[in-house]
Design an enzyme around this catalytic site. Sequence first.
Site, PDB file in Angstrom:
ATOM      1  N   ARG A  53       0.851  -1.190   0.000  1.00 14.96           N
ATOM      2  CA  ARG A  53       0.000   0.000   0.000  1.00 14.96           C
ATOM      3  C   ARG A  53       0.885   1.237   0.000  1.00 14.96           C
ATOM      4  NH1 ARG A  53       2.324   2.066   3.592  1.00 14.96           N
ATOM      5  NH2 ARG A  53       0.702   3.626   3.656  1.00 14.96           N
ATOM      6  N   GLY A  54       0.186   2.399  -0.149  1.00 12.74           N
ATOM      7  CA  GLY A  54       0.941   3.631  -0.349  1.00 12.74           C
ATOM      8  C   GLY A  54       1.025   3.849  -1.854  1.00 12.74           C
ATOM      9  N   ARG A  98      -7.845  -0.499  -6.529  1.00 13.28           N
ATOM     10  CA  ARG A  98      -8.103   0.645  -5.638  1.00 13.28           C
ATOM     11  C   ARG A  98      -8.274   1.891  -6.517  1.00 13.28           C
ATOM     12  NH1 ARG A  98      -4.401   1.270  -0.472  1.00 13.28           N
ATOM     13  NH2 ARG A  98      -6.297   2.232   0.333  1.00 13.28           N
ATOM     14  N   GLN A 207      -1.945   2.667   9.974  1.00 12.40           N
ATOM     15  CA  GLN A 207      -0.678   2.715   9.228  1.00 12.40           C
ATOM     16  C   GLN A 207       0.382   3.540   9.969  1.00 12.40           C
ATOM     17  OE1 GLN A 207      -3.680   3.155   7.893  1.00 12.40           O
ATOM     18  NE2 GLN A 207      -3.802   2.472   5.783  1.00 12.40           N
ATOM     19  N   ASP A 248      -2.254  10.763  -2.362  1.00 13.40           N
ATOM     20  CA  ASP A 248      -2.656   9.720  -3.321  1.00 13.40           C
ATOM     21  C   ASP A 248      -3.045  10.299  -4.670  1.00 13.40           C
ATOM     22  OD1 ASP A 248      -3.139   8.559  -0.487  1.00 13.40           O
ATOM     23  OD2 ASP A 248      -2.986   6.864  -1.861  1.00 13.40           O
TER      24      ASP A 248
HETATM   25  O1  MRU Z   1      -4.597   3.206   2.313  1.00 11.73           O
HETATM   26  P1  MRU Z   1      -3.115   3.413   2.191  1.00 11.73           P
HETATM   27  O2  MRU Z   1      -2.348   2.868   3.328  1.00 11.73           O
HETATM   28  O3  MRU Z   1      -2.600   2.960   0.848  1.00 11.73           O
HETATM   29  O4  MRU Z   1      -2.958   4.995   2.232  1.00 11.73           O
HETATM   30  C1  MRU Z   1      -1.681   5.545   2.082  1.00 11.73           C
HETATM   31  C2  MRU Z   1      -1.658   7.019   2.134  1.00 11.73           C
HETATM   32  O5  MRU Z   1      -2.664   7.685   2.274  1.00 11.73           O
HETATM   33  C3  MRU Z   1      -0.317   7.666   1.902  1.00 11.73           C
HETATM   34  O6  MRU Z   1      -0.212   8.844   2.626  1.00 11.73           O
HETATM   35  C4  MRU Z   1      -0.165   7.979   0.402  1.00 11.73           C
HETATM   36  O7  MRU Z   1      -0.448   6.853  -0.368  1.00 11.73           O
HETATM   37  C5  MRU Z   1       1.179   8.480   0.083  1.00 11.73           C
HETATM   38  S1  MRU Z   1       2.407   7.254   0.195  1.00 11.73           S
HETATM   39  C6  MRU Z   1       3.896   7.954  -0.219  1.00 11.73           C
END
Ligand code: MRU
Length: 359
Positions: A53-54, A98, A207, A248
Amino acid sequence: MNENIIAYETVDLCDNDECVIIIDQTKLPGKMELIRLSTAQEIWDAIYLLKVRGAPAIGVAAAFGLYVLSRQIAKDETEFDAFYDKFMEQKKYLDSARPTAVNLAWALNRMDRVCRQAHEDGKSVAEIVEILGEEAREIKEEDIRVCKSIGEYGLSLVKPGDGILTHCNAGQLATCKYGTATAPIYLGQERGYKFRVFADETRPLLQGARLTAYELSSAGVDVTLICDNMSGMVMKNGWINAVFVGCDRVAANGDVANKIGTSVVAAVAKQYGVPFYVCAPTSTIDLDTPTGAEITIEQRPPEEVTEMWYKERMAPEGVKVFNPAFDVTDHELITAIVTEHGIARAPFTESLLKCKGKN
Ligand code: MRU
């Protein structure tokens, strides 16, 4: 297991390129487990279930995934048209895992462009597959360079000893190295800046607690974990000199989608005069999305809120649950967006265009 999590690759290819290897982030910090993904279903599930994720890491995993699947397709289909039909089917499937992080579509579209270009250049299916592998590897290497550059620009905004607050995990685990929001922190750590970092735990999937607090403390950074509802207090206390978050998707007007709760942190930062910085690779800037209102926000299952992290259910059976994974921070609340090509400030419609144009 090597005890330093940051010594591991977040996303990689296995030796014979037949699978993608990821750290299963749902198991952290309790268990460090590398898992191998070789089917479309496994790759899709790993992204949907947040094993990887991220935004940037999702993009790299999808690019590697599409390459691995292309190798499988090419075993049966040596004619381009038949190969490309199946390639597109898998691309569309992975893209559906996603909706909010634009890096997923961005990486897959990049693989598609390379595929079509190689065909136009007269390459065979076998050669195209090789080229797709090179492109996927380049997306990963690029991510490392981009994060480092974001780190340098971000570091210019703070000074040694500063208190930094971050939300969710925009760390190395969300990218291939350094992270985005954590890149200034890691570079500062290498240079003796001695930052004091506060990590929001980030409900409901934690997270911040499970990943950010873990990776920063593994790297020896002074990190303090706080619940999401404590950011106001630490800012009011004067402990925070800057907020750094990842994102994102950045809309053309500078509105930013990031982990749910980010907009609350931004509003509180404004209240207490703390600069609020968004760290964004230009791959996350989506000029085709005019404002945050047009960003699709992923809705996730209610169980993540009611029971997932508890020994027993913590909400009444049948209660209505609203569980958006992201929110949009209005551009008025953002001090600057830090990209690998420089620091964008208001008016973002112009400054983002300039940063993006340098691609
Ligand atoms: O749901 P996630 O854990 O994928 O969300 C991640 C985030 O919101 C991060 O801040 C974003 O993806 C930036 S990662 C460099």
